[in-house]
Enzyme design. Structure first.
Site, short mmCIF file in Angstrom:
data_model
loop_
_atom_site.label_atom_id
_atom_site.label_comp_id
_atom_site.label_asym_id
_atom_site.label_seq_id
_atom_site.Cartn_x
_atom_site.Cartn_y
_atom_site.Cartn_z
N PRO A 91 72.97 -5.47 41.19
CA PRO A 91 73.37 -4.78 42.42
C PRO A 91 73.68 -3.31 42.16
O PRO A 91 74.17 -2.95 41.09
CB PRO A 91 74.65 -5.51 42.83
N GLY A 92 73.36 -2.48 43.13
CA GLY A 92 73.75 -1.08 43.05
C GLY A 92 72.76 -0.19 42.34
O GLY A 92 72.98 1.00 42.19
N LYS A 126 67.77 -1.08 44.87
CA LYS A 126 66.68 -1.89 45.40
C LYS A 126 66.51 -1.62 46.90
O LYS A 126 65.40 -1.38 47.38
CB LYS A 126 66.95 -3.38 45.15
N THR A 127 67.63 -1.64 47.61
CA THR A 127 67.57 -1.38 49.05
C THR A 127 67.07 0.04 49.30
O THR A 127 66.22 0.26 50.18
CB THR A 127 68.97 -1.55 49.67
N HIS A 138 63.35 -3.37 15.20
CA HIS A 138 62.28 -4.13 15.86
C HIS A 138 61.08 -3.24 16.16
O HIS A 138 59.94 -3.56 15.86
CB HIS A 138 62.76 -4.66 17.22
N ASP A 184 67.05 -13.56 17.90
CA ASP A 184 65.87 -13.18 17.12
C ASP A 184 65.50 -14.28 16.14
O ASP A 184 64.34 -14.66 16.01
CB ASP A 184 66.13 -11.90 16.31
N HIS A 241 69.42 -1.66 15.38
CA HIS A 241 68.79 -2.98 15.52
C HIS A 241 67.47 -2.87 16.29
O HIS A 241 66.42 -3.31 15.83
CB HIS A 241 69.77 -3.92 16.23
N GLU A 242 67.52 -2.24 17.44
CA GLU A 242 66.31 -2.12 18.26
C GLU A 242 65.27 -1.23 17.58
O GLU A 242 64.07 -1.47 17.65
CB GLU A 242 66.62 -1.60 19.66
N GLY A 298 66.83 -6.50 39.90
CA GLY A 298 67.82 -5.68 39.22
C GLY A 298 69.22 -6.00 39.69
O GLY A 298 69.41 -6.60 40.75
P1 ADP Z 1 70.92 -2.53 45.56
O1 ADP Z 1 70.13 -2.80 46.80
O2 ADP Z 1 70.09 -2.58 44.31
O3 ADP Z 1 72.17 -3.34 45.43
P2 ADP Z 1 71.37 -0.01 46.81
O4 ADP Z 1 70.00 0.42 47.08
O5 ADP Z 1 72.13 -0.60 47.95
O6 ADP Z 1 71.42 -1.02 45.60
O7 ADP Z 1 72.17 1.21 46.18
C1 ADP Z 1 73.48 1.53 46.57
C2 ADP Z 1 73.69 3.02 46.57
O8 ADP Z 1 73.68 3.54 45.24
C3 ADP Z 1 72.61 3.78 47.28
O9 ADP Z 1 72.84 3.85 48.65
C4 ADP Z 1 72.69 5.16 46.62
O10 ADP Z 1 73.71 5.93 47.16
C5 ADP Z 1 73.07 4.83 45.21
N1 ADP Z 1 71.89 4.75 44.35
C6 ADP Z 1 71.45 3.66 43.67
N2 ADP Z 1 70.34 3.96 42.95
C7 ADP Z 1 70.06 5.24 43.19
C8 ADP Z 1 69.02 6.14 42.76
N3 ADP Z 1 68.04 5.74 41.92
N4 ADP Z 1 69.04 7.41 43.21
C9 ADP Z 1 70.00 7.81 44.06
N5 ADP Z 1 70.99 7.04 44.50
C10 ADP Z 1 71.05 5.77 44.08
ZN ZN Z 2 66.93 -8.28 18.21
#
Ligand code: ADP
Ligand code: ZN
Length: 614
Positions: free
Chosen positions: A213-214, A217-218, A439, A512, A435-436, A211
């Site tokens: 960033p942000g 995932k972490t 489909h 498409d 559009h979606e 996915g």
């Molecule tokens: P990635 O590793 O995908 O870049 P992070 O896990 O570092 O993203 O997410 C960064 C921050 O965004 C997290 O510390 C949190 O504060 C916020 N965040 C992201 N996704 C969520 C979520 N699903 N629920 C709550 N907070 C989230």
């Molecule tokens: Zn399409």
């Protein structure tokens, strides 16, 4: 071929050459710098947001601060230390004075002198370093593969978090229902490794979190550790990349050894693409080191198969396409978990997580904010709440956050985002929804032999504005003509819906058409599915046509006929079901992502109803 090249590359790095002395010097200076940085980080100083700092000052909880440029180091009255970064410190004098905070200002440039001393010291110590380097390198017989390089270079740089320090669990991750569901198995395995051993069950050892960033995932990885109550080793792919061949590999080895010792445990590798890019794609000498590192990673993961320690490797990337295929084989990262941009419902949930510790004006409607933030990542939403809180306290000197604070914060973040990603206008969004929906509707109304609809989303991702996913029920090795026709019709459903509703032709359907054309061409050229051309394979051999110009024209005509015929039928189907289309498109505009079951319910059709397209 490759191994030969490896040896050569290694030789240029063998100790003794003058190049190495330069390397050693640079390396040593870097090391020292790093060491000081690390000790810096390990100080027990809480890093707090600016808003929290202001609040603490107002509560009278701050004893003293030292301001150096925009950095603030300070002490609370209870003795705890903190640091924060401020915007414009000149505005804070009065605030600090009224709350009786002792404050002093440091000249920000004076901290440079510390670096000067560091540099001096490291240069003085350089001869010693060179001596060490040569001795160690000789001792380990060449630079490749040795783990005991100088000053623990081969030691893993992973940060270790013990279970007691991990506060995240699945409840801290809002939304991301699918991802959490997928990761439950992993948690279960870490909690009851014995059970799996007894059953002899094959379990996943590597999970790829995919996915932008942000999007958490972490956070998800830490939540898995929190749920399973086990140690968490966190490292970034780029931490393995070094100038010296073999260091990265040694670090990987060390990391896995530590994780095994601590098992059950989790290794989290952020940005795995830094090491995991497919081999042979690097430029210059650097890629040799990366290949070794990658190979070591593969070896370690294969080792799980025989040793059975409950260690799980979670890796994050937003570029799964560049990863070496070997990483994705069974027994390695054989499970993929999507961590997408949050949809409307998830955005609301994420906002609710982040406003927990903030005083909100009771009139603020979180749902409305969620609706106004399509394309925001979880991190963007967290940032939004933070900025809104700062607006309230700093700009307006209020203690509760109202809707205007959110509006201001949103505009600011949007301004930054616009530079990076596409933001959809309302009109774009509407077209995409139809559009979606087109489909999806075609897919829904198709007979049993096609892949069932899985989900539809109008959240933009990469170049795609929206996606309709079908999920194959089983591996398919052969397709019938009917199935291929249905596939083409599904591809054309998007354009048909656009044409019916907006009565103009737009560019969004290019991919498409490309997909549809490819299928039609295969039907004609490979599978003999037309009457005119018959059961002959018309292939291209290394770019050269092995059929005549005349045949080529026939092929084009046949392909065109198939596509035109399919489009006509698809368009008719959409016309006949216009009401359903409207309903679905409007629901999509509202919810942004819908799963098949929701759509069945909305449209009141039974799943896989046997509708005939003819
Ligand atoms: P990635 O590793 O995908 O870049 P992070 O896990 O570092 O993203 O997410 C960064 C921050 O965004 C997290 O510390 C949190 O504060 C916020 N965040 C992201 N996704 C969520 C979520 N699903 N629920 C709550 N907070 C989230
Ligand atoms: Zn399409």
């Amino acid at each position: 071929m490759r191994s030969k090249f490896n040896k050569k590359a290694k030789q240029t790095l063998n100790p003794g050459g003058p190049k190495n002395i330069v390397f050693a010097v640079v390396f040593f200076v870097l090391c020292l710098g790093l060491l000081t940085k690390l000790t810096d980080y390990s100080r027990k100083v809480a890093n707090i947001p600016y808003s929290a700092f202001l609040q603490k000052v107002e509560e009278g909880a701050v004893k003293a601060v030292n301001i150096s440029g925009q950095d603030v180091y300070g002490e609370f009255k209870d003795g705890n230390k903190f640091e924060t970064v401020i915007g414009d410190y000149t505005k804070n004098w009065d605030l600090l004075r009224t709350h009786g905070v002792e404050f002093s200002i440091a000249n920000p440039s004076s901290s440079l002198s510390f670096w000067h001393i560091l540099l001096l010291v490291s240069f003085l110590m350089t001869p010693l370093a060179i001596w060490y380097f040569i001795k160690q390198a000789k001792g380990s017989g060449g630079s490749g593969g040795s783990g005991g390089g100088i000053f623990n270079m081969g030691k893993s740089r992973a940060k270790l978090f013990m279970p007691s320090t991990i506060k995240e669990n699945f409840n801290s991750v809002a939304g991301a229902t699918e991802a959490k569901e997928e990761l439950k198995d992993v948690v279960d395995f870490l909690k009851n490794p014995e059970k799996y051993k007894r059953l002899g069950a094959k379990i996943t050892r590597g999970v790829l979190l995919i996915g932008e960033p942000g999007n958490g995932k972490t956070l998800l990885a830490r939540a898995v550790a929190g749920e399973a109550n086990c140690p968490f080793f966190s490292v970034s792919g780029s931490d393995f990349i070094e100038v010296f061949v073999g260091i990265g590999a040694a670090r990987v080895r060390d990391l896995f050894a530590q994780a095994r010792k601590a098992a059950p445990s989790i290794i989290f590798i952020d940005e795995i693409d830094a090491v995991g890019r497919h081999r042979g794609s690097g430029l210059g000498g650097g890629h040799d080191e990366r290949e070794q590192t990658l190979n070591q990673l593969l070896t370690e993961m294969d080792g799980f198969e025989t040793t059975n320690e409950p260690v799980i490797v979670l890796a994050a990337t937003n570029r799964p396409d560049v990863l070496d295929k070997a990483l994705l084989r069974p027994g390695r990262f054989d499970r993929r978990v999507d961590v997408p941009y949050p949809d409307l419902v998830s955005r609301e949930q994420i906002l609710n997580v982040h406003i927990k510790n903030i005083k909100m004006d009771p009139t603020v409607d979180i749902k409305k904010i969620a609706r106004g933030t399509p394309g925001f990542s979880g991190a963007d939403l967290a940032n939004l709440v933070n900025e809104a809180a700062i607006n309230a306290s700093k700009q307006h000197d209020r203690s509760d956050v109202n809707i205007n604070d959110f509006e201001e914060a949103r505009d600011k973040i949007l301004l930054g985002k616009e530079l990076k990603t596409i933001m959809l206008t309302e009109e774009d969004k509407k077209v995409t929804a139809y559009h979606e929906a087109g489909h999806a509707l075609v897919r829904l109304l198709q007979p049993i032999d096609t892949d069932p609809l899985y989900k539809v989303t109008i959240i933009p991702r990469g170049k795609a504005l929206g996606v309709t996913h079908s999920l194959p029920e089983r591996e398919k090795y052969t397709s019938s003509k009917e199935e291929m026709i249905h596939e083409i019709q599904m591809c054309l459903g998007g354009r048909a819906a656009e044409q019916l509703i907006f009565n103009k032709l737009m560019t969004g359907a290019y991919s498409d058409f490309k997909a549809a054309t490819e299928i039609a061409r295969k039907m004609v050229c490979f599978y003999g599915m037309t009457d005119n051309l018959g059961p002959v394979v018309y292939s291209q051999n290394q770019g050269e046509f092995v059929y005549s110009q005349k045949t080529a024209e026939k092929i084009d005509t046949e392909v065109q006929n198939i596509l035109e015929d399919c489009y006509k039928k698809t368009y008719q189907l959409i016309i006949d079901n216009k009401e359903k289309l409207e309903k679905l498109a409007n629901a999509l505009l509202e919810k942004e992502t819908m799963y098949a079951s929701e759509i069945y319910e909305l449209l009141g059709i039974t799943p896989r109803q046997d509708f005939k397209l003819n």
